[in-house]
Design a protein around this motif. Structure first.
Motif, PDB file in Angstrom:
ATOM      1  N   PRO A  17       0.802  -1.235   0.000  1.00 17.15           N
ATOM      2  CA  PRO A  17       0.000   0.000   0.000  1.00 17.15           C
ATOM      3  C   PRO A  17       0.833   1.283   0.000  1.00 17.15           C
ATOM      4  N   PHE A  18       2.081   1.203   0.446  1.00 18.15           N
ATOM      5  CA  PHE A  18       2.964   2.372   0.410  1.00 18.15           C
ATOM      6  C   PHE A  18       3.054   2.930  -1.007  1.00 18.15           C
ATOM      7  N   PHE A  19       3.154   2.031  -1.990  1.00 17.85           N
ATOM      8  CA  PHE A  19       3.310   2.475  -3.373  1.00 17.85           C
ATOM      9  C   PHE A  19       1.983   2.921  -3.982  1.00 17.85           C
ATOM     10  N   ILE A  20       0.881   2.453  -3.426  1.00 20.72           N
ATOM     11  CA  ILE A  20      -0.427   2.967  -3.844  1.00 20.72           C
ATOM     12  C   ILE A  20      -0.537   4.436  -3.452  1.00 20.72           C
ATOM     13  N   ASP A  21      -0.066   4.769  -2.249  1.00 21.89           N
ATOM     14  CA  ASP A  21      -0.040   6.172  -1.815  1.00 21.89           C
ATOM     15  C   ASP A  21       0.909   6.993  -2.684  1.00 21.89           C
ATOM     16  N   MET A  22       2.041   6.392  -3.060  1.00 27.79           N
ATOM     17  CA  MET A  22       2.994   7.089  -3.916  1.00 27.79           C
ATOM     18  C   MET A  22       2.354   7.422  -5.265  1.00 27.79           C
ATOM     19  N   GLU A  23       1.590   6.479  -5.798  1.00 27.97           N
ATOM     20  CA  GLU A  23       0.918   6.730  -7.078  1.00 27.97           C
ATOM     21  C   GLU A  23      -0.115   7.846  -6.947  1.00 27.97           C
ATOM     22  N   LYS A  24      -0.815   7.904  -5.817  1.00 28.16           N
ATOM     23  CA  LYS A  24      -1.804   8.963  -5.614  1.00 28.16           C
ATOM     24  C   LYS A  24      -1.151  10.342  -5.728  1.00 28.16           C
ATOM     25  N   GLY A  25       0.021  10.484  -5.121  1.00 23.35           N
ATOM     26  CA  GLY A  25       0.731  11.760  -5.214  1.00 23.35           C
ATOM     27  C   GLY A  25       1.168  12.060  -6.634  1.00 23.35           C
ATOM     28  N   ALA A  26       1.633  11.013  -7.334  1.00 26.66           N
ATOM     29  CA  ALA A  26       2.053  11.184  -8.722  1.00 26.66           C
ATOM     30  C   ALA A  26       0.865  11.576  -9.600  1.00 26.66           C
ATOM     31  N   ARG A  27      -0.296  10.977  -9.333  1.00 24.88           N
ATOM     32  CA  ARG A  27      -1.499  11.316 -10.106  1.00 24.88           C
ATOM     33  C   ARG A  27      -1.949  12.752  -9.830  1.00 24.88           C
ATOM     34  N   GLN A  28      -1.755  13.208  -8.600  1.00 28.72           N
ATOM     35  CA  GLN A  28      -2.076  14.600  -8.282  1.00 28.72           C
ATOM     36  C   GLN A  28      -1.230  15.546  -9.132  1.00 28.72           C
ATOM     37  N   ALA A  29       0.059  15.224  -9.243  1.00 24.67           N
ATOM     38  CA  ALA A  29       0.950  16.045 -10.069  1.00 24.67           C
ATOM     39  C   ALA A  29       0.527  15.981 -11.541  1.00 24.67           C
ATOM     40  N   GLU A  30       0.129  14.787 -11.986  1.00 22.98           N
ATOM     41  CA  GLU A  30      -0.342  14.626 -13.365  1.00 22.98           C
ATOM     42  C   GLU A  30      -1.508  15.571 -13.647  1.00 22.98           C
ATOM     43  N   ASN A  31      -2.481  15.597 -12.740  1.00 20.72           N
ATOM     44  CA  ASN A  31      -3.662  16.438 -12.934  1.00 20.72           C
ATOM     45  C   ASN A  31      -3.320  17.919 -12.898  1.00 20.72           C
ATOM     46  N   GLU A  32      -2.439  18.288 -11.978  1.00 24.14           N
ATOM     47  CA  GLU A  32      -2.078  19.707 -11.847  1.00 24.14           C
ATOM     48  C   GLU A  32      -1.269  20.209 -13.033  1.00 24.14           C
ATOM     49  N   LEU A  33      -0.420  19.344 -13.577  1.00 20.65           N
ATOM     50  CA  LEU A  33       0.533  19.775 -14.601  1.00 20.65           C
ATOM     51  C   LEU A  33       0.059  19.481 -16.022  1.00 20.65           C
ATOM     52  N   GLY A  34      -1.031  18.722 -16.157  1.00 20.42           N
ATOM     53  CA  GLY A  34      -1.567  18.449 -17.488  1.00 20.42           C
ATOM     54  C   GLY A  34      -0.684  17.570 -18.338  1.00 20.42           C
TER      55      GLY A  34
END
Length: 278
Positions: A7-24
């Protein structure tokens, strides 16, 4: 990333997806089947090179074995960002893999805090064990060093064994069973991640042991539940989501020719125990 079975890496992906959405941007997430699936992770990087991605953010399963293929990617003008587990700096330099930003926590100090939490509760001679991550991985070795430092400061800590369970819950159970069978009066266990600690808890529940001091590392929800239930004493929140977010943001900056002011970004950690687990 190494895997999504932790689950640690699931949380890591959530942060990466946040950056994806913010940066387009378009973020492609790839993982190995297990944290020990090094050859699979190498193949994923090879495929990324062939696909001509614009940047690679990697949490390497091995601090050494990924260096040649990442050098190949860098030679193909693909920026590399290293998160979570550090690529070996000496070998990277020798192989020509240079100027790679690294984003993680101070694993040695964080593990020291986790182990010291146990050590501070040990006031009489107590047999203690360390359950390590993947040997040779930078973060695993740093966490072991931090635990050894903390335990070495308390003359009542009797370190009887240090053995790897490769970050894995099932191996954590197996190693715990082996250690407690050989030394039934173990009183404290430091685990280098929560998955292994959860394996230890499985064994302790099965053997009806409730008198063991136990620490982990990662702040998984299951670990927090174990702390609330009194089955575990402490874990470390290393902000996996922030690591993923920062890694992707740094990669986009590199694509845009913006270099970080410092190649090392240290993410703060938090000690989680019964007082602040909720």
């Amino acid at each position: 990333m190494k895997t999504l079975t932790n689950p640690f890496f699931i949380d890591m992906e959530k942060g990466a997806r946040q950056a994806e959405n913010e940066l387009g941007i378009k973020l492609i997430v790839k993982t190995g089947a297990k944290e020990t699936s090094i050859e699979q992770q190498i193949a994923i990087v090879e495929d990324a090179i062939t696909s001509k991605v614009d940047a690679i953010v990697i949490s390497p399963g091995s601090s050494i074995d990924l260096i040649p293929v990442l050098k190949k990617a860098q030679d193909a003008k693909i920026p590399i960002v290293n998160i979570d587990n550090r690529l070996d700096p000496v070998l990277s330099k020798n192989k020509g893999l240079i100027d790679v930003p690294f984003i993680s926590v101070d694993n040695k100090n964080a593990a020291y805090l986790s182990a010291k939490y146990l050590s501070d509760k040990i006031t009489k001679p107590t047999k203690t064990v360390i359950i390590e991550g993947i040997r040779g991985a930078y973060n695993a070795e740093q966490r072991k060093e931090g635990a050894l430092k903390a335990f070495g400061e308390n003359k009542n800590v009797i370190l009887v064994e240090s053995e790897t369970a490769n970050w894995n819950i099932d191996e954590g159970y197996t190693v715990a069973k082996k250690l407690f069978t050989a030394t039934p009066d173990i009183g404290a266990v430091f685990c280098a991640n929560d998955m292994m600690a959860l394996g230890v808890i499985q064994y302790l529940d099965e053997s009806k042991r409730k008198d063991i001091l136990l620490s982990g590392f990662d702040d998984l929800s299951e670990a927090k539940s174990a702390i609330s239930e009194g089955k575990m004493n402490v874990t470390i929140d290393q902000q996996a989501s922030l690591q993923g977010y920062t890694g992707v943001k740094t990669a986009v900056n590199l694509i845009n020719k913006i270099k970080p002011a410092n190649l090392l970004t240290v993410v703060d950690v938090k000690v989680i125990d019964a007082k602040n687990v909720k």
